[in-house]
Design an enzyme around this catalytic site. Structure first.
Site, short mmCIF file in Angstrom:
data_model
loop_
_atom_site.label_atom_id
_atom_site.label_comp_id
_atom_site.label_asym_id
_atom_site.label_seq_id
_atom_site.Cartn_x
_atom_site.Cartn_y
_atom_site.Cartn_z
N ASP A 1 14.22 -48.20 6.97
CA ASP A 1 14.91 -47.14 7.66
C ASP A 1 16.44 -47.36 7.12
O ASP A 1 17.16 -47.20 7.89
CB ASP A 1 14.82 -47.26 9.33
CG ASP A 1 15.50 -46.17 9.94
OD1 ASP A 1 15.59 -45.05 9.41
OD2 ASP A 1 15.95 -46.27 11.09
N HIS B 1 9.86 -46.16 4.94
CA HIS B 1 10.78 -45.32 5.79
C HIS B 1 12.02 -45.61 5.22
O HIS B 1 12.93 -46.65 5.19
CB HIS B 1 10.59 -45.91 7.29
CG HIS B 1 11.44 -44.99 7.99
ND1 HIS B 1 11.55 -45.28 9.44
CD2 HIS B 1 12.54 -44.33 7.86
CE1 HIS B 1 12.46 -44.57 10.10
NE2 HIS B 1 13.04 -43.89 9.15
N LYS C 1 6.72 -35.84 9.62
CA LYS C 1 7.64 -37.02 10.29
C LYS C 1 8.28 -36.08 11.20
O LYS C 1 8.68 -35.06 11.48
CB LYS C 1 9.06 -37.13 9.49
CG LYS C 1 10.22 -37.42 9.94
CD LYS C 1 10.12 -39.06 9.95
CE LYS C 1 11.64 -39.31 10.11
NZ LYS C 1 11.75 -40.92 10.95
N HIS D 1 9.72 -40.88 14.97
CA HIS D 1 10.80 -41.80 15.59
C HIS D 1 10.60 -41.72 17.34
O HIS D 1 10.81 -40.50 17.74
CB HIS D 1 12.20 -41.27 15.53
CG HIS D 1 13.38 -41.69 15.89
ND1 HIS D 1 14.50 -42.43 15.32
CD2 HIS D 1 13.86 -41.73 17.11
CE1 HIS D 1 15.27 -42.77 16.23
NE2 HIS D 1 14.94 -42.37 17.31
N HIS E 1 15.79 -43.33 4.18
CA HIS E 1 16.61 -41.80 4.05
C HIS E 1 17.59 -41.94 2.91
O HIS E 1 18.34 -43.00 2.71
CB HIS E 1 17.58 -41.73 5.42
CG HIS E 1 16.74 -41.78 6.67
ND1 HIS E 1 16.20 -40.83 7.08
CD2 HIS E 1 16.26 -42.93 7.21
CE1 HIS E 1 15.51 -41.08 7.97
NE2 HIS E 1 15.64 -42.33 8.31
N HIS F 1 10.25 -48.00 13.09
CA HIS F 1 11.21 -48.93 13.51
C HIS F 1 10.97 -49.34 15.11
O HIS F 1 11.84 -49.03 15.75
CB HIS F 1 12.41 -48.28 13.39
CG HIS F 1 12.98 -47.07 13.65
ND1 HIS F 1 12.35 -46.41 14.96
CD2 HIS F 1 13.27 -46.03 13.06
CE1 HIS F 1 13.02 -45.19 14.94
NE2 HIS F 1 13.36 -45.02 13.85
C1 NCD Z 1 18.62 -42.36 10.72
C2 NCD Z 1 19.57 -41.65 9.95
O1 NCD Z 1 20.48 -41.81 9.80
O2 NCD Z 1 19.07 -40.73 9.11
N1 NCD Z 1 19.37 -43.00 11.41
C3 NCD Z 1 19.16 -44.16 12.33
O3 NCD Z 1 19.93 -44.55 12.86
N2 NCD Z 1 18.11 -44.71 12.24
C4 NCD Z 1 17.67 -41.80 11.45
C5 NCD Z 1 16.53 -42.56 12.05
O4 NCD Z 1 15.75 -42.91 11.55
O5 NCD Z 1 16.59 -42.39 13.25
ZN ZN Z 2 14.93 -43.42 9.91
ZN ZN Z 3 14.32 -42.96 13.36
#
Ligand code: NCD
Ligand code: ZN
Ligand code: ZN
Length: 342
Positions: free
Chosen positions: A248, A12, A93, A132, A14, A174
Site C-alpha cells: 500500500d 498493492h 479494485k 479497501h 499506488h 491492508h
Molecule cells: C491510498 C492513496 O493515497 O492512494 N491512501 C492510503 O492511506 N492508503 C489509498 C488507499 O489505499 O486507501
Molecule cells: Zn492503497
Molecule cells: Zn486502501
C-alpha cells in the site's frame, strides 16, 4: 549473517501519474510484479484507461511488470469490465466513495448490490476483487464514522459479497484489526488479505503522539491498537497462505502530508519494505516464513508462476534516507538492521 529468498511481489501499490510516477517508479523495481492501483485523479475505469496507464509505466521502465487494476466506479458495467479484462486488467479494485484518496467516483458499500452484475462478470472472468474495506459514513444517518471503527463497520458488506460470490477471488487489502484478521482466517479459501509493513509496526499512538504528531505515519485505514498490531504480525509470520504482502505504498508530496489535513498514505520504497519485513520476521525467529509471505502465497492466490531469481540480505545496519526523490518514506531517518546485498 545472511539470508537468501526468492524475489517477492507487491500486490498493492499506488504509483500515481505524471511527475510523481517518474519519481517513485524506480523504488518498486525490486519486486517481481506489482499490482498498480488505479485511483488516479481521474480513475482508471475503462479499457482505454488501462492501456494508457500501462503504457505510461512501461515507457518509463519497459522491464517493469505491472498487474493492472480497474476501479469499481459508479459508471461500471459488465461490458466495460470485460473490455478492461481483454485489455489486460486482472484486478477489480474497490475504494468505496469517500473512503480514501481519489475515491469520489467509487461505489459506496451500501450500493454494492446494484453492481452485482459487474461482480458476477469479474467472477466469470477470474478477475480478483481487491477492496479497501472501510465504511466512512453511516448510510442511514449520514454521520461520519470514527476512523478506528471503519474497518469493522465494513465487515457486514464484505460478508454479503463473500456469501453471494463463492468463486470470486476476494482480497481484503491492508487488514488492520484483529477482528478482520480472524474474519479472513475463518473465511473460505477464495478470500485472502494483503498486509502492509507499516500496520505491523504502528499503532494509533505512533501515528498521532510518538515524536509529536507524525503525519508521515498517517494512512487509511489508520493504524489501530496494540492487540491489532500483534494479530497482524502473527498472521504475517504464520505461513498461512491467506496472508501475503501488499505495501500500500501511497506517496504524497511532503506539503500534502504536512499541515492541517494530512493526505492519507505512507510511501514505502521496496528496499525499506523488504529490509523492514526481514527485521520483523527475524525478531520473531521466523525468517523461514518470510518467503511464504512475500514471494509465494500471493503469487499462488493470483495464479502466477513464482519469480525465478533470488535476493540476498545481510544483517548490516543502514539508515533510511530522509527522502527518495523528494518524497518522504516510511521510517525516514531510522536505522534498520538488514540490508540488501544482491
Ligand atoms: C491510498 C492513496 O493515497 O492512494 N491512501 C492510503 O492511506 N492508503 C489509498 C488507499 O489505499 O486507501
Ligand atoms: Zn492503497
Ligand atoms: Zn486502501
Amino acid at each position: 549473517m545472511e539470508t537468501t529468498i526468492r524475489r517477492g511481489d507487491d500486490f498493492h501499490t499506488h504509483l500515481r501519474e505524471g511527475e510523481m510516477l517518474e519519481k517513485v517508479l524506480p523504488f518498486s523495481n525490486i519486486w517481481g510484479r506489482v499490482t498498480v492501483m488505479g485511483n488516479l485523479s481521474k480513475p482508471v475505469a475503462t479499457a482505454h484507461d488501462v492501456i494508457k496507464y500501462r503504457n505510461k509505466i512501461l515507457q518509463l521502465n519497459p522491464k517493469f511488470i505491472p498487474i493492472m487494476s480497474v476501479m469499481l466506479v459508479n459508471s461500471a458495467t459488465p461490458e466495460i469490465l470485460r473490455k478492461t479484462f481483454e485489455a489486460g486488467a486482472k484486478v477489480l479494485k474497490l475504494i468505496p466513495g469517500g473512503a480514501s484518496t481519489n475515491s469520489s467516483e467509487g461505489v459506496g458499500l451500501e450500493n454494492l448490490h446494484i453492481y452485482y452484475p459487474v461482480l458476477e462478470e469479474a467472477q466469470k472472468l477470474g478477475m480478483i476483487f481487491s477492496g479497501h474495506w472501510e465504511l466512512a459514513t453511516n448510510p442511514l444517518g449520514g454521520e461520519e464514522i470514527s476512523e478506528v471503527e471503519r474497518e469493522e463497520r465494513a465487515m457486514p458488506y464484505l460478508e454479503k459479497i463473500i456469501a453471494s460470490f463463492p468463486n470470486l477471488k476476494i482480497i481484503v487489502e491492508h487488514a488492520t484489526t484483529k477482528g478482520m484478521i480472524e474474519f479472513v482466517k475463518n473465511a473460505p479459501a477464495n478470500v485472502a488479505s494483503t498486509l502492509t509493513v507499516h500496520h505491523a509496526l504502528l499503532t494509533y499512538n505512533r501515528v498521532y503522539h510518538c515524536d509529536g504528531i507524525n503525519p508521515f505515519n498517517y494512512c487509511k485505514p489508520v493504524a489501530k491498537f496494540v492487540y491489532d498490531r500483534k494479530a497482524i504480525v502473527e498472521a504475517m509470520i504464520s505461513g498461512n497462505p491467506k496472508f501475503f504482502f501488499g505495501s500500500d505504498s501511497a506517496p504524497h508530496l511532503p506539503e500534502r502530508k504536512r499541515g492541517q489535513n494530512p493526505a492519507a498514505g505512507i510511501f514505502t520504497p521496496a528496499e525499506v519494505a523488504l529490509t523492514m519485513l526481514t527485521e520483523i520476521f527475524d525478531s520473531f525467529g521466523a525468517l523461514s516464513e518470510l518467503e511464504n509471505f512475500i514471494s509465494m502465497s500471493g503469487a499462488e492466490f493470483y495464479d502466477l508462476p513464482l519469480n525465478k531469481d533470488f535476493i540476498t540480505l545481510r544483517r548490516k545496519k543502514w539508515t533510511v534516507p530522509k527522502d527518495y526523490n523528494g518524497i518522504v518514506p516510511f521510517m525516514a531517518g531510522h536505522e534498520l538492521k538488514w540490508k540488501i546485498v544482491k
